[in-house]
Design a protein around this motif. Structure first.
Motif, PDB file in Angstrom:
ATOM      1  N   ARG A 181      59.059  39.778  61.171  1.00 51.58           N
ATOM      2  CA  ARG A 181      59.146  39.174  62.500  1.00 51.58           C
ATOM      3  C   ARG A 181      60.451  38.421  62.688  1.00 51.58           C
ATOM      4  N   THR A 182      60.914  37.770  61.633  1.00 51.29           N
ATOM      5  CA  THR A 182      62.126  36.944  61.720  1.00 51.29           C
ATOM      6  C   THR A 182      63.294  37.535  60.945  1.00 51.29           C
ATOM      7  N   GLY A 183      63.029  38.557  60.132  1.00 54.90           N
ATOM      8  CA  GLY A 183      64.082  39.112  59.298  1.00 54.90           C
ATOM      9  C   GLY A 183      64.515  38.174  58.192  1.00 54.90           C
ATOM     10  N   LEU A 184      63.582  37.340  57.709  1.00 58.85           N
ATOM     11  CA  LEU A 184      63.887  36.382  56.650  1.00 58.85           C
ATOM     12  C   LEU A 184      63.130  36.741  55.374  1.00 58.85           C
ATOM     13  N   LEU A 185      63.757  36.457  54.253  1.00 57.64           N
ATOM     14  CA  LEU A 185      63.129  36.616  52.955  1.00 57.64           C
ATOM     15  C   LEU A 185      62.693  35.235  52.479  1.00 57.64           C
ATOM     16  N   TRP A 186      61.369  35.033  52.382  1.00 59.92           N
ATOM     17  CA  TRP A 186      60.827  33.744  51.957  1.00 59.92           C
ATOM     18  C   TRP A 186      60.579  33.776  50.455  1.00 59.92           C
ATOM     19  N   THR A 194      61.506  28.406  50.499  1.00 58.63           N
ATOM     20  CA  THR A 194      62.838  28.580  51.075  1.00 58.63           C
ATOM     21  C   THR A 194      62.930  29.896  51.828  1.00 58.63           C
ATOM     22  N   ALA A 195      63.607  29.864  52.977  1.00 59.33           N
ATOM     23  CA  ALA A 195      63.870  31.074  53.751  1.00 59.33           C
ATOM     24  C   ALA A 195      65.315  31.490  53.539  1.00 59.33           C
ATOM     25  N   LEU A 196      65.512  32.777  53.221  1.00 57.88           N
ATOM     26  CA  LEU A 196      66.847  33.312  52.970  1.00 57.88           C
ATOM     27  C   LEU A 196      67.200  34.369  54.011  1.00 57.88           C
ATOM     28  N   ARG A 197      68.459  34.378  54.396  1.00 55.36           N
ATOM     29  CA  ARG A 197      68.982  35.422  55.272  1.00 55.36           C
ATOM     30  C   ARG A 197      69.656  36.484  54.416  1.00 55.36           C
TER      31      ARG A 197
END
Length: 320
Positions: A181-186, A194-197
């Motif tokens: 949904r957000t394109g983030l790697l948690w 932590t959320a990573l781009r």
């Protein structure tokens, strides 16, 4: 109850089990377990069928996989690297279902369930303790290693033994989850979520921190999507079960019928469509202090004992 099943018998049962195409007509959602006794990932009958199961002579297995029976992994020394498997996830990419799995011995692998073909695999070494894994839309693979203290994003899209990676340091890394949904790697560690781009290219990925939130307790262990509330996550710590909402950046304690069942959870997830919770927690008994033979269900409550199994995690077999 099930009798203790020797590894050789478990293997025989898996070889004659139905393929993925036979699952569609089965009632309920299957359950995937990581069984360290048979060194296998086993997909079992639905929770309803497991609760009623009384057959003493065979495991209720509909599909399974073990690196010990994958000749194409011989170069990765599965006799050592597949020791103590500790993760099993189901993901669907381009219409194909994949098993994502890791083992404390060092192996990380992505396997197409219909054909058994290995999409990607690596031996990361016994010292780093791979603990969870995720498949990204571009075919790359993220791995969390608790003793290594890192999350790596491997360029797995480049081939079945692709070794290039981007690395993010994370003490006690135990969980990793891709949020489409957000394109983030948690990623989940001992003390922070932590959320990573993800940047760069599939062949040369990069990882950058977007945000990091301290956990409400220490010992972060499992990270999974709340399927009934898209965008939110289940998080387990040593002493609690939580739901995390990224919008409010808030952890909310989840209380079960038995407060003791909220602690030391190795895995948690809600069943698609019903919301029923599935958890696994160790029994802290010999010969495996970190394992159990019991699958526990909540809302409504229930438990299923698979005698002789040494389960580390159990997940609903959904490819959401």
């Amino acid at each position: 109850m099930l009798r203790r099943t020797p590894p050789a018998l478990a293997v025989a049962l898996l070889l004659c089990a139905p393929t993925a195409g036979a699952w569609a007509g089965s009632p309920g959602r299957q359950v995937a377990v990581v069984d360290q006794a048979s060194r296998s990932v086993l997909v079992l009958q639905s929770a309803e069928e497991l609760m009623a199961y009384r057959g003493p002579d065979r495991l209720p297995v509909v599909w399974g996989w073990s690196a010990d029976r994958a000749p194409e992994l011989a170069d990765l020394s599965p006799a050592r690297s597949w020791t103590n498997p500790d993760e099993a996830k189901s993901r669907v990419r381009h219409g194909r279902r994949y098993l994502l799995t890791t083992a404390s011995g060092g192996l990380a692998a992505v396997v197409e369930t219909t054909t058994g073909r290995v999409h990607w695999a690596a031996d990361l070494g016994v010292a780093v303790n791979p603990h969870s894994i995720e498949l990204l839309p571009d075919g790359n693979v993220a791995v969390a290693a608790s003793s290594g203290g890192w999350v790596r994003l491997y360029a797995a899209s480049q081939g079945p033994r692709a070794a290039a990676y981007a690395q993010f340091p994370l003490p006690g890394a135990h969980g990793v989850h891709w949020d489409g949904r957000t394109g983030l790697l948690w990623v989940l560690g001992d003390t922070a979520l932590t959320a990573l781009r993800v940047g760069g290219t599939p062949a040369a990925p990069t990882l950058d921190t977007v945000r990091s939130s301290p956990l409400p307790g220490s010992g972060g262990h499992d990270l999974a999507a709340v399927l009934a509330a898209p965008g939110r996550f289940w998080v387990t710590t040593s002493d609690g079960l939580w739901r995390y909402d990224p919008v409010t950046d808030r952890f909310t304690a989840v209380h079960l019928a038995d407060p003791a069942a909220e602690r030391d959870l190795k895995s948690v997830g809600d069943e698609p469509g019903t919301g029923r919770l599935l958890t696994v927690a160790p029994e802290h008994e010999a010969p495996c202090d970190w394992c159990t033979s019991v699958i526990t269900l909540h809302r409504p409550e229930g438990a299923r004992s698979l005698r002789g199994a040494r389960l580390y995690k159990a997940r609903w077999w959904s490819g959401w």
